[in-house]
Structure formats: structure tokens, C-alpha cells
Motif scaffolding. Structure first.
Motif, short mmCIF file in Angstrom:
data_model
loop_
_atom_site.label_atom_id
_atom_site.label_comp_id
_atom_site.label_asym_id
_atom_site.label_seq_id
_atom_site.Cartn_x
_atom_site.Cartn_y
_atom_site.Cartn_z
N TYR A 1 42.77 65.31 -22.77
CA TYR A 1 43.66 64.47 -23.57
C TYR A 1 42.93 63.35 -24.30
CZ TYR A 1 44.16 60.59 -20.13
OH TYR A 1 43.96 59.51 -19.30
N ILE A 2 41.83 62.86 -23.75
CA ILE A 2 41.07 61.82 -24.43
C ILE A 2 40.38 62.39 -25.67
CG2 ILE A 2 39.11 60.23 -24.25
CD1 ILE A 2 41.62 59.30 -22.81
N ARG A 3 39.84 63.61 -25.54
CA ARG A 3 39.23 64.26 -26.71
C ARG A 3 40.30 64.49 -27.78
NH1 ARG A 3 33.99 65.10 -28.27
NH2 ARG A 3 33.49 65.58 -26.11
N GLY A 4 41.49 64.88 -27.36
CA GLY A 4 42.59 65.07 -28.30
C GLY A 4 42.97 63.78 -29.00
N LEU A 5 42.96 62.67 -28.26
CA LEU A 5 43.26 61.37 -28.85
C LEU A 5 42.21 60.99 -29.88
CD1 LEU A 5 45.06 58.87 -28.83
CD2 LEU A 5 43.71 57.98 -26.92
N ALA A 6 40.95 61.27 -29.58
CA ALA A 6 39.87 60.97 -30.52
C ALA A 6 40.02 61.79 -31.80
CB ALA A 6 38.52 61.27 -29.88
N LEU A 7 40.41 63.05 -31.65
CA LEU A 7 40.66 63.91 -32.82
C LEU A 7 41.84 63.39 -33.63
CD1 LEU A 7 40.13 67.38 -31.12
CD2 LEU A 7 38.79 66.51 -33.05
N LEU A 8 42.86 62.90 -32.93
CA LEU A 8 44.06 62.41 -33.61
C LEU A 8 43.78 61.21 -34.49
CD1 LEU A 8 47.18 62.48 -33.94
CD2 LEU A 8 47.32 60.96 -31.96
N ILE A 9 43.00 60.26 -33.99
CA ILE A 9 42.80 59.03 -34.75
C ILE A 9 41.80 59.19 -35.90
CG2 ILE A 9 43.39 57.61 -32.77
CD1 ILE A 9 40.45 56.96 -32.42
N THR A 10 41.03 60.27 -35.87
CA THR A 10 40.06 60.50 -36.96
C THR A 10 40.46 61.67 -37.86
OG1 THR A 10 38.72 62.00 -35.61
CG2 THR A 10 38.14 59.65 -35.57
N GLY A 11 41.43 62.46 -37.40
CA GLY A 11 41.79 63.65 -38.17
C GLY A 11 40.71 64.71 -38.12
N ARG B 1 24.07 54.03 -34.06
CA ARG B 1 22.74 54.56 -34.37
C ARG B 1 22.84 55.62 -35.47
NH1 ARG B 1 20.79 57.48 -29.65
NH2 ARG B 1 21.39 59.38 -30.72
N LEU B 2 23.86 56.45 -35.40
CA LEU B 2 24.04 57.51 -36.40
C LEU B 2 24.68 57.00 -37.68
CD1 LEU B 2 25.33 60.39 -34.07
CD2 LEU B 2 23.00 60.04 -34.95
N GLY B 3 25.34 55.84 -37.61
CA GLY B 3 26.00 55.28 -38.78
C GLY B 3 27.33 55.92 -39.09
N SER B 4 27.93 56.58 -38.09
CA SER B 4 29.26 57.17 -38.29
C SER B 4 29.92 57.42 -36.94
CB SER B 4 29.16 58.48 -39.06
OG SER B 4 28.50 59.48 -38.31
N GLY B 5 31.25 57.35 -36.96
CA GLY B 5 32.01 57.65 -35.75
C GLY B 5 32.65 59.01 -35.88
N SER B 6 32.61 59.77 -34.82
CA SER B 6 33.14 61.13 -34.87
C SER B 6 33.76 61.50 -33.53
CB SER B 6 32.03 62.13 -35.22
OG SER B 6 32.48 63.45 -35.10
N SER B 7 34.83 62.27 -33.61
CA SER B 7 35.48 62.76 -32.39
C SER B 7 34.79 64.00 -31.85
CB SER B 7 36.95 63.09 -32.70
OG SER B 7 37.03 64.03 -33.76
N ASN B 8 33.79 64.47 -32.56
CA ASN B 8 33.14 65.72 -32.17
C ASN B 8 31.84 65.52 -31.40
OD1 ASN B 8 35.05 67.45 -33.50
ND2 ASN B 8 34.15 66.83 -35.45
#
Length: 330
Positions: free
Chosen positions: A144-154, A246-253
Motif C-alpha cells: 500500500y505504501i508503494r501504491g501511495l507513492a504511485l498515486l501522488i506522482t502519477g 542525489r539523482l535530482g528527481s523523485g520517483s515512485s519507482n
């Protein structure tokens, strides 16, 4: 000092050395394997044993070390936390989303850490209060946490501009040392201190050995376990911010299979899989070993699929060694 005294001193020192090796056989063995593999990659590739590559490995594994230190406590209690990879992704995504919506760096840092700690609290409360197996609770959290991360970033990556001061977490340096490495060193030092020299560390180990006996001495084992999972969630959140900046971007993946890397490192380092004995130093060596294997195989241009197979085999070997070999000596 006569020859007899010198001989006796030498015998005493050798006895202490043998005792130390026996007590830390798993850690010593894994360190030997790390050296052997490092020598192998140094021979097989020209770029492995270079300053730049060594620094690259250290920076790459710093977030893993942060989480592995706390995972050592979790596993020492007889638990496990499969949600750390998803918390890592949530922290990464949340950092980018908050910054892009006008939040300041400090506010973002606080909110993301609270989010990670909150996940840990939920995990710990369900495990300690309702006696639900940690595997089930944290597996559910992982989903469910991974799903939440996907939800907020699309499902998209969101850029994190270097103008934000929080970017220093992943890109900044203190006296030439990457801040991520400084955090990792602090976690290691605190982890060793807490596990070996505090009541909390004794309770963590005691719970892993015999929770009921510890509870009957008046220790609030529920509180100790909840605190341990909260630390795990907070560490994963910090690691997620470090990687994202460090990567300069946030990602749910990001963070896929991260939890398995961490668990493999901790178990490989000598922490008892079923609780009761933990070693922070061993966990750090375990993280380094997995990082070196990945880095070395990449430099040898080995297929990513083969690297993943190797990781799985390393985890299997770690479990076998921990249960069948080192476990007998604990």
C-alpha cells in the motif's frame, strides 16, 4: 621483562584473538569474502580499484548502510521489515512533490521524516499490540505504501532543482566528504553504541532471545518494538531523500528489491535471522559486499539479469550460512 613474561603475554594475546574470532566468526568470514571478491574484480577489471570507483561505491551504498543499521535492530528482535523499499520510494516521491508545490526544504525534510516514522509506527503497533506476524504486516505495508507513492506522482518522475538546500543531502559535502557518507557513519556509530551499550540495545536482543522473559522483568516490549519499527521507517525515509536529491528527481519507482538487498546484507553480516543476536559492523560489511558485487559485475559488462540472479543467490547463501553454519555458534 624476561623471556617467560614475553611468552606469557604472547599466549594471552593469541588466546584473546582466537576468542574474538570465534565470537565474531560470521563477521570475520564475510569480511574475508569481501576482500577476496574485491581482489577478483581488481584483477578482472582495470577500473575497479581506482579512487573514483571506490568513492562511487561508498556514495552508492551510504543510504543502504543507513537502513541496514536499523534493520539490524529489527531482525535482532525476531522481526523483519519488508516495507523499507516502499518507504524509500514514498520519501523520494513526497520530497519532489512537496518541493514542486512550494514547500521549503526544512518543511519538506520534517514532513517526509514524519511520514516514514508514521509508517513505522503503524507497522510496529500492528506487530506488537495485535501480535500479527511482522512478515504479514510489513508485506501489506510494502504494497500500500508503494501504491501511495504511485498515486501522488502519477507514476512519473518529478525533478528536484539543485537550488533547494535539501539537495545538499545527496549532493553536498562536508570537508570534502559527501553528506550521505557522513550520515551513514553517524548511523553506524550510533547503532554500535545503542546495540552494545544501552538498555534499549539489551532489550532488543532480549526480545529476540525470549520476549516473554523480558516482558516479565517489567520491560514494555510493545514500546520497544514500536520504537524499533519507527526507527526503521525514519531511516528509510532519510535514505529515500538522499537518493532522490542525489539523482535530482523523485520517483515512485525507485527502491524495487531494496528491502531484499538490506535483509540479505544484514543476514549475511551475521545478525541471527530469527533474532537474539545482531551485529552492526557485520551489516555494514554485508552492504559493502553486495555493493561491490553489483559494481564489479557492472564494470565487467555482465547483463543486469545476471546481476539480479546473483543477488538472489547471495540472499540464499546468506540464509544458509546464517541458519546452518553461523547460527550454531550463537
Amino acid at each position: 621483562m624476561n623471556l617467560e613474561q614475553i611468552s606469557q603475554d604472547r599466549i594471552v594475546k593469541e588466546s584473546k584473538l582466537r576468542a574474538f574470532i570465534r565470537q565474531n566468526m560470521s563477521t570475520v568470514s564475510i569480511f574475508g569474502i569481501l576482500l577476496a571478491i574485491s581482489i577478483f574484480f581488481s584483477i578482472m577489471t582495470n577500473s575497479f580499484l581506482t579512487v573514483n570507483n571506490s568513492l562511487n561505491i561508498i556514495v552508492q551504498v551510504a543510504p543502504n548502510i543507513i537502513v541496514a543499521v536499523v534493520m539490524t535492530f529489527v531482525i535482532t528482535t525476531g522481526g523483519i521489515d519488508l516495507s523499507v523499499g516502499s518507504v524509500l520510494a514514498l520519501a523520494s516521491a513526497l520530497t519532489a512533490v512537496l518541493l514542486s508545490n512550494g514547500f521549503g526544504s526544512l518543511a519538506t525534510l520534517i514532513v517526509v521524516l514524519i511520514a516514514g516514522i508514521a509508517v513505522g509506527f503503524i507497522n510496529g503497533f500492528a506487530i506488537a499490540q495485535f501480535k500479527i506476524p511482522p512478515l504479514i504486516v510489513t508485506l501489506a505495508s510494502m504494497i500500500y505504501i508503494r501504491g501511495l507513492a504511485l498515486l501522488i506522482t502519477g507514476g512519473y518522475s518529478i525533478a528536484i532543482l539543485s537550488e533547494h538546500s535539501i539537495s545538499q543531502l545527496g549532493q553536498g559535502r562536508v570537508l570534502g566528504v559527501p553528506i550521505a557518507v557522513v550520515f551513514a557513519a553517524i548511523f553506524v556509530a550510533l547503532g554500535i553504541l545503542l546495540l552494545r551499550s544501552t538498555k534499549y540495545g539489551n532489550y532488543v536482543t532480549g526480545i529476540g532471545i525470549n520476549e516473554e522473559a523480558i516482558r516479565r522483568t517489567g520491560v514494555n516490549t510493545v514500546k520497544v518494538k514500536i520504537m524499533t519499527y519507527m526507527l526503521s521507517g525514519g531511516a528509510a525515509a532519510l535514505a529515500g531523500m538522499i537518493i532522490a536529491t542525489r539523482l535530482g528527481s523523485g520517483s515512485s519507482n525507485i527502491g524495487n528489491m531494496f528491502e531484499l538487498d538490506i535483509i540479505a546484507a544484514v543476514v549475511l553480516g551475521g545478525t541471527a535471522l530469527f533474532g537474539g543476536a545482531g551485529t552492526v559492523v557485520g551489516s555494514v560489511i554485508g552492504v559493502a559486499l553486495i555493493g561491490v558485487i553489483k559494481n564489479g559485475l557492472t564494470l565487467m559488462h555482465v547483463s543486469p539479469y545476471i546481476i539480479q540472479i546473483t543477488e538472489g543467490l547471495v540472499l540464499l547463501i546468506a540464509v544458509i550460512l546464517n541458519v546452518r553454519v553461523f547460527g550454531k555458534k550463537k
